[in-house]
Design a protein around this motif. Structure first.
Motif, PDB file in Angstrom:
ATOM      1  N   PHE A  81      12.296 -19.118 -18.651  1.00 27.23           N
ATOM      2  CA  PHE A  81      13.614 -19.082 -19.276  1.00 27.23           C
ATOM      3  C   PHE A  81      14.649 -18.478 -18.330  1.00 27.23           C
ATOM      4  N   GLY A  82      14.346 -17.312 -17.787  1.00 26.93           N
ATOM      5  CA  GLY A  82      15.288 -16.636 -16.900  1.00 26.93           C
ATOM      6  C   GLY A  82      15.589 -17.446 -15.649  1.00 26.93           C
ATOM      7  N   PHE A  83      14.553 -18.083 -15.096  1.00 21.96           N
ATOM      8  CA  PHE A  83      14.736 -18.899 -13.904  1.00 21.96           C
ATOM      9  C   PHE A  83      15.697 -20.054 -14.179  1.00 21.96           C
ATOM     10  N   LEU A  84      15.480 -20.766 -15.280  1.00 22.43           N
ATOM     11  CA  LEU A  84      16.328 -21.916 -15.615  1.00 22.43           C
ATOM     12  C   LEU A  84      17.757 -21.488 -15.929  1.00 22.43           C
ATOM     13  N   GLN A  85      17.900 -20.356 -16.628  1.00 22.34           N
ATOM     14  CA  GLN A  85      19.236 -19.847 -16.938  1.00 22.34           C
ATOM     15  C   GLN A  85      20.021 -19.538 -15.666  1.00 22.34           C
TER      16      GLN A  85
ATOM     17  N   LYS B  16      16.129 -13.478  -9.411  1.00 22.74           N
ATOM     18  CA  LYS B  16      16.627 -13.628  -8.053  1.00 22.74           C
ATOM     19  C   LYS B  16      16.257 -14.993  -7.469  1.00 22.74           C
ATOM     20  N   PHE B  17      15.070 -15.496  -7.856  1.00 27.47           N
ATOM     21  CA  PHE B  17      14.656 -16.806  -7.381  1.00 27.47           C
ATOM     22  C   PHE B  17      15.546 -17.888  -7.992  1.00 27.47           C
ATOM     23  N   GLY B  18      15.869 -17.721  -9.280  1.00 36.49           N
ATOM     24  CA  GLY B  18      16.808 -18.649  -9.910  1.00 36.49           C
ATOM     25  C   GLY B  18      18.165 -18.595  -9.247  1.00 36.49           C
ATOM     26  N   CYS B  19      18.591 -17.380  -8.924  1.00 36.21           N
ATOM     27  CA  CYS B  19      19.857 -17.185  -8.206  1.00 36.21           C
ATOM     28  C   CYS B  19      19.808 -17.885  -6.858  1.00 36.21           C
TER      29      CYS B  19
END
Length: 477
Positions: free
Chosen positions: A263-267, A398-401
């Protein structure tokens, strides 16, 4: 009963701490820590790609590659920091000391990541890699313990949701400061005097360095206040010793943790693609880059208003359902920009404000739920690894960022974006303008919608949480 038997029971107790209601003073003090972090994070989200392409002088593809490659180090660094923090023992606790120890390196690394040296093109690329890598290492070393602190500040799930609300109200307030003041500060610091060059021109290289220096010093003091006003209530010494293999095994067997990671990654993937496009959208499609600051601030203020209702709304309909609604609202708000004409600023702002308001509870709930997941892991495995869980969570963010920022760079390059040459703006092709429009609308909307679907697999409901809290209060004899 002997003293030895009392101590033995204390060591075996799965959760020692207090679920007392925390004071507003302590909640606000904790929130100031994320205001400090957002002086950096929001700068990354909105201005990082712009800085590296239009100010520092890298191509969009090189900037995107740099942001992606540096995350390989995060994959190793973040869990190590979390594991070390879990095993830190001081009279101030295990997580709070890092707010003091790392605040000065955090400030210095932030300053020099936004410094533009007078080097050859290859030399500047090397400098960008090294300085950004150092910055993200310091960011992890202070932000992972800060995030884990919320997992031990109270044993009560709803109280932690309240703490998370304060955290993100202050975080978004920090974001508002960055969104509203950054371009003005860059202009103020970078404006040349009448005797130097052309009067009234702005040296953005100088401007960004001193703007980031201002944020860095402010962040350092805010972390000191956060340290002084908080305390750890769930004591680490009560958990049975564990090896890193056991901790990692517990983490990999924690299904709810995987759901929140995805969830956090996709967001963040959606947020950074969208955030990276905002300046370009208003500069090249709307014809006025200064509108971006007002647009961003309006959204952040709406998000703060939504956050203030999080605890009541979560109690009414549950965290999972509320977070799904928030994500879908953000998806709808973003997607609508693809069809709204760029001259319809009132509609652009109105839909952005509504989406931000309904989406406001999302980040509050995410980090409160990570604390719930730490409790779930302890309940299931009889071991607690709060720092490792939050470090892995931070890594996914951070990876999503990184992927989002890198994707923004690659997309701009793929759409044919032409950065300024020697300070002279270049005309953009219709393909480029359409690409920017996609980046601020349909593309992030797809990731927000996908994040909502992820939550269908999240299995910790309110009934389970109450059972976990009850069980963890019981000492193990």
């Amino acid at each position: 009963m002997s003293t030895d038997s009392i101590e033995t029971k204390a060591r075996r107790s799965p959760c020692v701490g207090s679920d007392e209601t925390l004071s507003v003073f302590e909640k606000a003090g904790y929130g100031l820590g994320d205001m400090a972090s957002n002086f950096y994070w929001k700068t990354f989200e909105v201005f990082l790609i712009y800085f590296y392409t239009d100010v520092f002088g890298l191509s969009a593809a090189v900037a995107g590659t740099m942001l992606l490659v540096t995350r390989v180090w995060d994959a190793v660094n973040d869990p190590i920091i979390g594991w070390i923090a879990d095993r830190t023992r001081t009279r101030w606790g295990r997580f709070r000391p890092y707010l003091i120890w790392m605040s000065i390196p955090f400030a210095i690394s932030g300053m020099f990541a936004f410094y533009t040296p007078d080097l050859s093109p290859n030399g500047k690329i090397v400098y960008a890699y090294v300085s950004f890598l150092l910055l993200m290492t310091c960011y992890a070393a202070i932000n992972i313990p800060y995030g884990a602190l919320m997992g031990v500040i109270s044993a009560n799930s709803l109280e932690r949701t309240s703490v998370s609300t304060y955290r993100f109200v202050f975080a978004f307030t920090g974001g508002v400061i960055v969104q509203y003041f950054t371009l003005d500060l860059v202009a103020w610091y970078g404006r040349t005097s009448a005797g130097e060059g052309i009067a009234g021109t702005v040296d953005e290289q100088v401007g960004f360095f001193w703007t980031m220096t201002t944020y860095a010093v402010a962040a350092m003091f805010l972390f000191w206040i956060c340290f002084a006003t908080t305390r750890e209530r769930i004591t680490g010494d009560v958990i049975a010793p564990s090896t890193i293999r056991q901790d990692v095994g517990d983490l990999l067997g924690n299904g709810p943790w995987f759901v929140l990671m995805a969830f956090g990654f996709l967001q963040l993937l959606g947020a950074f693609i969208r955030g990276g496009a905002i300046l370009y959208y208003f500069k090249y499609l709307c014809g006025d880059a200064t509108i971006a600051s007002t647009y961003l601030v309006a959204g952040s203020l709406a998000s703060i208003a939504g956050m203030l209702l999080t605890k009541k709304a979560a109690k009414l309909i549950g965290k999972k359902r509320l977070m799904m609604i928030s994500s879908l609202a953000m998806a709808a708000s973003s997607a609508s920009l693809f069809w709204i004409d760029v001259d319809q600023l009132k509609w652009i702002f109105a839909i952005h404000i509504i989406g931000s308001f309904i989406g406001g509870p999302g980040p509050v709930l995410l980090w409160a739920m990570y604390a719930d997941v730490a409790d779930y892991s302890q309940w299931k495995n009889k071991r607690r690894a709060t720092g490792l869980i939050f470090s892995a969570a931070t890594f996914s963010q951070k990876f999503g960022c990184a992927i989002g920022a890198a994707a923004a760079g690659f997309m701009l390059d793929g759409f044919g974006y032409a950065p300024p040459i020697a300070g002279v703006e270049q005309a953009q092709t219709p393909e480029t303008l359409r690409g920017v429009r996609l980046m601020i609308s349909l593309l992030p909307a797809a990731f927000y919608a996908a994040s909502a679907l992820c939550l269908l697999a999240y299995r910790i409901d309110e009934k389970t949480l109450k059972q976990i809290e009850s069980d963890l209060r019981q000492p193990v004899i």
